[in-house]
Design a protein around this motif. Structure first.
Motif, PDB file in Angstrom:
ATOM      1  N   ALA A 146      47.903  40.190  28.412  1.00 14.43           N
ATOM      2  CA  ALA A 146      48.028  38.747  28.665  1.00 14.43           C
ATOM      3  C   ALA A 146      49.398  38.377  29.222  1.00 14.43           C
ATOM      4  N   MET A 147      50.379  39.281  29.102  1.00 11.65           N
ATOM      5  CA  MET A 147      51.728  38.915  29.556  1.00 11.65           C
ATOM      6  C   MET A 147      51.764  38.784  31.075  1.00 11.65           C
ATOM      7  N   MET A 148      52.387  37.692  31.543  1.00 11.43           N
ATOM      8  CA  MET A 148      52.536  37.458  32.984  1.00 11.43           C
ATOM      9  C   MET A 148      53.999  37.121  33.242  1.00 11.43           C
ATOM     10  N   ASP A 149      54.623  37.830  34.145  1.00 14.13           N
ATOM     11  CA  ASP A 149      56.011  37.526  34.487  1.00 14.13           C
ATOM     12  C   ASP A 149      56.072  36.106  35.070  1.00 14.13           C
ATOM     13  N   LEU A 150      57.081  35.352  34.644  1.00 12.96           N
ATOM     14  CA  LEU A 150      57.164  33.941  35.057  1.00 12.96           C
ATOM     15  C   LEU A 150      57.269  33.759  36.562  1.00 12.96           C
ATOM     16  N   SER A 151      57.858  34.724  37.247  1.00  9.87           N
ATOM     17  CA  SER A 151      57.935  34.567  38.710  1.00  9.87           C
ATOM     18  C   SER A 151      56.881  35.420  39.419  1.00  9.87           C
ATOM     19  N   GLY A 152      56.000  36.049  38.661  1.00  4.24           N
ATOM     20  CA  GLY A 152      54.977  36.899  39.262  1.00  4.24           C
ATOM     21  C   GLY A 152      53.581  36.326  39.087  1.00  4.24           C
ATOM     22  N   ILE A 153      52.769  37.008  38.282  1.00  2.00           N
ATOM     23  CA  ILE A 153      51.368  36.591  38.142  1.00  2.00           C
ATOM     24  C   ILE A 153      51.259  35.180  37.563  1.00  2.00           C
ATOM     25  N   ALA A 154      52.239  34.759  36.766  1.00  2.00           N
ATOM     26  CA  ALA A 154      52.203  33.383  36.231  1.00  2.00           C
ATOM     27  C   ALA A 154      52.157  32.350  37.358  1.00  2.00           C
ATOM     28  N   GLN A 155      52.738  32.690  38.503  1.00  4.77           N
ATOM     29  CA  GLN A 155      52.764  31.753  39.646  1.00  4.77           C
ATOM     30  C   GLN A 155      51.581  31.946  40.588  1.00  4.77           C
ATOM     31  N   ALA A 156      50.851  33.038  40.401  1.00  7.58           N
ATOM     32  CA  ALA A 156      49.901  33.469  41.432  1.00  7.58           C
ATOM     33  C   ALA A 156      48.654  32.598  41.498  1.00  7.58           C
ATOM     34  N   ASP A 157      48.178  32.368  42.715  1.00  9.75           N
ATOM     35  CA  ASP A 157      46.860  31.744  42.895  1.00  9.75           C
ATOM     36  C   ASP A 157      45.799  32.798  43.206  1.00  9.75           C
ATOM     37  N   VAL A 158      46.248  33.962  43.692  1.00 12.30           N
ATOM     38  CA  VAL A 158      45.327  35.057  44.010  1.00 12.30           C
ATOM     39  C   VAL A 158      45.901  36.344  43.411  1.00 12.30           C
ATOM     40  N   VAL A 159      45.065  37.087  42.685  1.00 12.24           N
ATOM     41  CA  VAL A 159      45.520  38.359  42.104  1.00 12.24           C
ATOM     42  C   VAL A 159      44.529  39.459  42.478  1.00 12.24           C
ATOM     43  N   LEU A 160      45.043  40.490  43.131  1.00  8.95           N
ATOM     44  CA  LEU A 160      44.234  41.684  43.381  1.00  8.95           C
ATOM     45  C   LEU A 160      44.388  42.583  42.169  1.00  8.95           C
ATOM     46  N   VAL A 161      43.268  42.891  41.510  1.00  8.15           N
ATOM     47  CA  VAL A 161      43.305  43.698  40.293  1.00  8.15           C
ATOM     48  C   VAL A 161      42.490  44.975  40.516  1.00  8.15           C
ATOM     49  N   PRO A 162      43.107  46.010  41.060  1.00  6.88           N
ATOM     50  CA  PRO A 162      42.365  47.253  41.201  1.00  6.88           C
ATOM     51  C   PRO A 162      42.139  47.854  39.811  1.00  6.88           C
ATOM     52  N   LEU A 163      40.943  48.317  39.543  1.00  5.36           N
ATOM     53  CA  LEU A 163      40.615  49.015  38.288  1.00  5.36           C
ATOM     54  C   LEU A 163      40.997  48.189  37.047  1.00  5.36           C
ATOM     55  N   GLU A 164      40.447  47.017  36.971  1.00  6.53           N
ATOM     56  CA  GLU A 164      40.763  46.105  35.863  1.00  6.53           C
ATOM     57  C   GLU A 164      39.743  46.229  34.739  1.00  6.53           C
ATOM     58  N   ASP A 165      40.133  45.821  33.525  1.00  4.65           N
ATOM     59  CA  ASP A 165      39.113  45.725  32.483  1.00  4.65           C
ATOM     60  C   ASP A 165      38.603  44.284  32.432  1.00  4.65           C
ATOM     61  N   GLY A 166      37.354  44.166  31.957  1.00  2.00           N
ATOM     62  CA  GLY A 166      36.626  42.909  32.086  1.00  2.00           C
ATOM     63  C   GLY A 166      37.281  41.716  31.414  1.00  2.00           C
ATOM     64  N   ASP A 167      37.895  41.941  30.240  1.00  2.00           N
ATOM     65  CA  ASP A 167      38.516  40.825  29.513  1.00  2.00           C
ATOM     66  C   ASP A 167      39.570  40.112  30.351  1.00  2.00           C
ATOM     67  N   ARG A 168      40.397  40.936  30.982  1.00  2.00           N
ATOM     68  CA  ARG A 168      41.501  40.327  31.743  1.00  2.00           C
ATOM     69  C   ARG A 168      40.973  39.670  33.012  1.00  2.00           C
ATOM     70  N   ALA A 169      40.003  40.311  33.659  1.00  2.02           N
ATOM     71  CA  ALA A 169      39.415  39.695  34.860  1.00  2.02           C
ATOM     72  C   ALA A 169      38.827  38.332  34.499  1.00  2.02           C
ATOM     73  N   GLU A 170      38.123  38.268  33.370  1.00  5.36           N
ATOM     74  CA  GLU A 170      37.515  36.999  32.949  1.00  5.36           C
ATOM     75  C   GLU A 170      38.589  35.948  32.666  1.00  5.36           C
ATOM     76  N   ALA A 171      39.653  36.356  31.973  1.00  5.61           N
ATOM     77  CA  ALA A 171      40.722  35.389  31.639  1.00  5.61           C
ATOM     78  C   ALA A 171      41.442  34.911  32.907  1.00  5.61           C
ATOM     79  N   LEU A 172      41.622  35.793  33.864  1.00  2.00           N
ATOM     80  CA  LEU A 172      42.282  35.380  35.113  1.00  2.00           C
ATOM     81  C   LEU A 172      41.409  34.393  35.884  1.00  2.00           C
ATOM     82  N   VAL A 173      40.107  34.660  35.934  1.00  3.09           N
ATOM     83  CA  VAL A 173      39.198  33.730  36.626  1.00  3.09           C
ATOM     84  C   VAL A 173      39.172  32.388  35.883  1.00  3.09           C
ATOM     85  N   ALA A 174      39.138  32.453  34.547  1.00  2.00           N
ATOM     86  CA  ALA A 174      39.103  31.212  33.749  1.00  2.00           C
ATOM     87  C   ALA A 174      40.372  30.386  33.951  1.00  2.00           C
ATOM     88  N   SER A 175      41.457  31.034  34.359  1.00  2.00           N
ATOM     89  CA  SER A 175      42.710  30.309  34.583  1.00  2.00           C
ATOM     90  C   SER A 175      42.778  29.728  36.001  1.00  2.00           C
TER      91      SER A 175
END
Ligand code: ATP
Length: 248
Positions: A146-175
């Motif tokens: 769940a940790m997101m760097d404040l100047s990285g994924i926390a700011q992102a509108d688009v995230v490419l997640v190669p080989l992701e697990d489902g929980d995180r993909a779902e949480a990113l979409v929900a955000s």
């Protein structure tokens, strides 16, 4: 490392295994990452170890989304770092607007740091590590992922997640972020949740994505948005499942 002759019919696949085993030895990849890779290999075997038309289509849409993004990020885990260092370095060299952030399921600050240094050493200087500096948590996810760097994924509108697990993909979409996944299993939760799912092997998909992004550099935003609107991820997944089932 075992010498694999070019003439071996599955040379590329075997070399990927060697990269991953080397990644475990150098502390980039977790041992559990070997098992995740095995699941991917099965699907790649069934898909004929080649990039299919549905994956090309998804790659072209992923390129359009990355090109029109405000703050695009690529999330890197231990498998991705070990398998695709050069492929990521190529994307980084050609696309200075894209940031990279190391995010691990089997988290330790030491391993995040090691992967960040590995990527920076390969020329990917814009690499952050989730949990290494100021961060916030992605809501709806219990784990360290769940940790997101404040100047990285926390700011992102688009995230490419190669080989992701489902929980995180779902949480990113929900955000409300757009999630681009690379996953050989069209049935996984990640594949089913992502905005765009590229059902292809990571080291084949990334160079092709880089090519699409090169071609799209001069393409107007209107044309890119029309391409994005016309895309239907569930239909693409149905085509991928059919390809796995029938081998055609
Ligand atoms: P989910 O939680 O999304 O249902 P999972 O639990 O099956 O998925 P993990 O074990 O977290 O997934 O991650 C491995 C996923 O990555 C698998 O779906 C596998 O097919 C895919 N995968 C593994 N290696 C590769 C690769 N080299 N290229 C593309 N996909 C891969």
């Amino acid at each position: 490392m075992t010498e694999i002759p070019d003439s071996h019919p599955r040379a590329h696949s075997l070399r990927l295994r060697e990269r991953l085993v080397a990644g475990v030895h150098t502390g980039l990849t977790s041992e559990a990452g070997l098992i995740a890779h095995g699941r991917g290999e099965v699907f790649d075997y069934l898909l004929g170890e080649r990039t299919r038309a549905f994956a090309q289509n998804a790659l072209s849409v992923a390129s359009a989304i990355l090109r029109t993004a405000r703050h695009p990020m690529i999330s890197v885990n231990g498998n991705v770092a070990a398998l695709a260092t050069d492929e990521l370095a190529q994307i980084a060299a050609e696309n200075p607007e894209i940031g990279f952030e190391v995010n691990l399921f089997h988290f330790s600050q030491e391993r995040v740091h090691r992967i960040v240094e590995h990527l920076r050493g390969a020329g990917i200087h814009r690499t952050l590590g989730s949990g290494l500096s100021d961060h916030e948590r992605l809501p709806g996810l219990e784990s360290d992922r769940a940790m997101m760097d404040l100047s990285g994924i926390a700011q992102a509108d688009v995230v490419l997640v190669p080989l992701e697990d489902g929980d995180r993909a779902e949480a990113l979409v929900a955000s409300n972020r757009q999630v681009l996944a690379i996953d050989l299993n069209p049935l996984s939760r990640t594949a089913r949740t992502a905005t765009v799912t590229i059902v292809d092997e990571l080291t084949r998909a990334l160079p092709r994505l880089c090519e699409f992004m090169r071609e799209d550099r001069g393409v107007s935003v209107d044309v890119l948005q029309t391409r994005i609107k016309a895309y239907d991820n569930p239909r693409m997944l149905a085509e991928a499942v059919e390809a796995v089932r029938t081998g055609t």
